[in-house]
Structures are given as structure tokens and as C-alpha cells.
Design an enzyme around this catalytic site. Sequence first.
Site, PDB file in Angstrom:
ATOM      1  N   GLY A 203      31.092  12.207 -31.052  1.00 13.63           N
ATOM      2  CA  GLY A 203      31.867  12.044 -29.822  1.00 13.63           C
ATOM      3  C   GLY A 203      31.100  12.587 -28.640  1.00 13.63           C
ATOM      4  O   GLY A 203      30.154  13.362 -28.784  1.00 13.63           O
TER       5      GLY A 203
ATOM      6  N   PHE B  34      31.094  16.848 -20.343  1.00 14.06           N
ATOM      7  CA  PHE B  34      30.245  18.039 -20.296  1.00 14.06           C
ATOM      8  C   PHE B  34      29.551  18.371 -21.620  1.00 14.06           C
ATOM      9  O   PHE B  34      28.861  19.385 -21.700  1.00 14.06           O
ATOM     10  CB  PHE B  34      31.090  19.246 -19.864  1.00 14.06           C
ATOM     11  CG  PHE B  34      31.741  19.056 -18.527  1.00 14.06           C
ATOM     12  CD1 PHE B  34      30.990  18.851 -17.388  1.00 14.06           C
ATOM     13  CD2 PHE B  34      33.123  19.076 -18.413  1.00 14.06           C
ATOM     14  CE1 PHE B  34      31.591  18.669 -16.150  1.00 14.06           C
ATOM     15  CE2 PHE B  34      33.737  18.899 -17.180  1.00 14.06           C
ATOM     16  CZ  PHE B  34      32.965  18.693 -16.047  1.00 14.06           C
ATOM     17  N   GLY B  35      29.755  17.570 -22.624  1.00 13.68           N
ATOM     18  CA  GLY B  35      29.131  17.940 -23.884  1.00 13.68           C
ATOM     19  C   GLY B  35      29.286  16.893 -24.958  1.00 13.68           C
ATOM     20  O   GLY B  35      29.769  15.785 -24.729  1.00 13.68           O
TER      21      GLY B  35
ATOM     22  N   VAL C  84      30.167  16.189 -29.263  1.00 14.73           N
ATOM     23  CA  VAL C  84      30.795  16.655 -30.500  1.00 14.73           C
ATOM     24  C   VAL C  84      29.961  16.163 -31.681  1.00 14.73           C
ATOM     25  O   VAL C  84      29.623  14.976 -31.758  1.00 14.73           O
ATOM     26  CB  VAL C  84      32.252  16.144 -30.628  1.00 14.73           C
ATOM     27  CG1 VAL C  84      32.888  16.668 -31.914  1.00 14.73           C
ATOM     28  CG2 VAL C  84      33.076  16.551 -29.418  1.00 14.73           C
TER      29      VAL C  84
ATOM     30  N   LYS D 255      32.069  21.262 -30.961  1.00 15.29           N
ATOM     31  CA  LYS D 255      32.063  20.764 -29.590  1.00 15.29           C
ATOM     32  C   LYS D 255      31.089  21.629 -28.803  1.00 15.29           C
ATOM     33  O   LYS D 255      31.332  22.819 -28.600  1.00 15.29           O
ATOM     34  CB  LYS D 255      33.483  20.861 -29.021  1.00 15.29           C
ATOM     35  CG  LYS D 255      33.696  20.253 -27.659  1.00 15.29           C
ATOM     36  CD  LYS D 255      35.193  20.318 -27.312  1.00 15.29           C
ATOM     37  CE  LYS D 255      35.496  19.621 -26.019  1.00 15.29           C
ATOM     38  NZ  LYS D 255      36.960  19.627 -25.731  1.00 15.29           N
TER      39      LYS D 255
ATOM     40  N   ASP E 133      48.438  17.317 -21.578  1.00 12.95           N
ATOM     41  CA  ASP E 133      47.735  16.028 -21.620  1.00 12.95           C
ATOM     42  C   ASP E 133      47.986  15.354 -22.973  1.00 12.95           C
ATOM     43  O   ASP E 133      47.047  14.906 -23.635  1.00 12.95           O
ATOM     44  CB  ASP E 133      46.238  16.215 -21.366  1.00 12.95           C
ATOM     45  CG  ASP E 133      45.530  14.894 -21.037  1.00 12.95           C
ATOM     46  OD1 ASP E 133      46.225  13.925 -20.649  1.00 12.95           O
ATOM     47  OD2 ASP E 133      44.295  14.836 -21.165  1.00 12.95           O
TER      48      ASP E 133
END
Length: 268
Positions: free
Chosen positions: A16, A20-21, A23, A38, A133
Amino acid sequence: MSEALNRNYRLCEEIGRGRFGVVYRCYSLATGDSFAVKSVDKSLIADDSVDRQCLYNEAKVMQLISPNPNVVQIYDVYEDDSHLHIVIELCNNSDLFHQIANQVFSEAEAAAVLAPLMAAIAHCHRRGVAHRDVKPDNILFDEWGRLKLADFGSAECFREGEMMSGVVGTPYYVAPEVVAGREYSEKVDVWSAGVILYIMLAGIPPFYGDTAAEIFEAVLRANLRFPSRIFHSVSPAVKDLLRRMLCKDVSRRFSAEQVLRHPWMTTT
């Protein structure tokens, strides 16, 4: 990559990617068990930004609500000069977003999703955490098909009776009080879950627009309808539950615990 992380885990393929990063799938060098990690690149986030606050908040919130069978579990947190690494439960079976894109759910199928989702939300609320969310993309399933609520990057801690602020969430699923810029309670999560229930049964969202602005206008009106061509075979009980979850008047909107006790939930 963090030396401490590398001492305990071996990173594998990317599964994933976010703003910002990345997975990755990983496995424990001690046990061989598989996890997800993550890895967030801190250089992409301004020191004084809301995003940086959310980054550290996510790990704190996940530690506060773990363990729970319907919440993605956190196992380890590592930080080095460039990255923050959060080792979490691996859920690589599917997510609800892909499921609702391909089918309309029967009431029994929808109840089988809503029950563990509301159990997860109720658990978070008891621990003083609002997810903020809740949407199909953040509802994952593990290899045994168990539902797991994920992605607490927008979550907020609250005390009983305390209100929150800030526009967070995703257009179709966000509650009207958030769109209006008012203070709000943890019941925003119940609204979002109500939208998900409606979509599972109807195949379309209850409040629709071609742009984000049009969606927000529809959410603010909160004119809940049950078109007969779609809802002709849907029970009065689930329509009643939807009215109580998608209630614009927050004082009358159900809590997560009330949803779990509704007759449709206990008999379907």
C-alpha cells in the site's frame, strides 16, 4: 530503515501507499508471523503541520484501543531520524470499498458487516476515541474474513460530554454538523456507518452530488429518501434504523450502543 525494526522484522513487498509513506508486508524474525508495517517519511511532513500531529496521534490512539477483535491491532512503534514505523496487524484479504463496488448486499449480509463495525465503533467510543473517518476503504477483512476497523490518522480523543472541532472525513460519509463547521460529538461515526449501511443495501449513497461541493450541500440538507424502485424489498425495520443513524438532529441520533441494541440488529 530503523535498526531496531530490522532486528525484529524482515520487510517484504509493498502492499500500500499513501501521501506520506508506504505500507509493507513484513514478518517477525522471532516467530515468522506476518504483519504490516506503515513507514512514514517524516521529511514529507512540515514540523508544525496538522499532518505531523496526526502521524503521532495515530500510534497513540491505536495503543489506547488495542486489543479488540474488530480493530486493527498495533504491535510495535519504531522511530529513527527519517521515518516513523508502525507495525500493525496484516489484513490482506479485502476491504469493504471493493466489496460494495461489486454487489448490493442482502439485509443479512449488511447486518453481518454492520454488527462488527458498530461493535468496533462502540469500543472506540467507550475508550474516548472518535474515528472521524469511517468509510469503506478503512474497513478491512483479515484472512479469516473478520472485519477490522483501520486507519486512525484522523481520530480524536475526547472526554465524555466533550465536543470536537475541525473538518475531517470524506465527502459522502461526513456528518452534516462537520460540514457546517460546528462542534460535534463522537456520533459523527454513527452517521458515517449509517451511510455505509445505506450504500450496502441500495448500491448508491443517500446524499449524492457530482462534485464535493454538491455532495456537501446534499449532506447539509440531509433529506433521507428510500426510492421505491431500490427499497421495495427492504424491511421497515432497517429503514427505521437508517432514520435513527442518519438523523440530522444529533440529540436524536442513535449512539453506537443504541444501534447495536436496535431490533433489526438483534434479529437479522
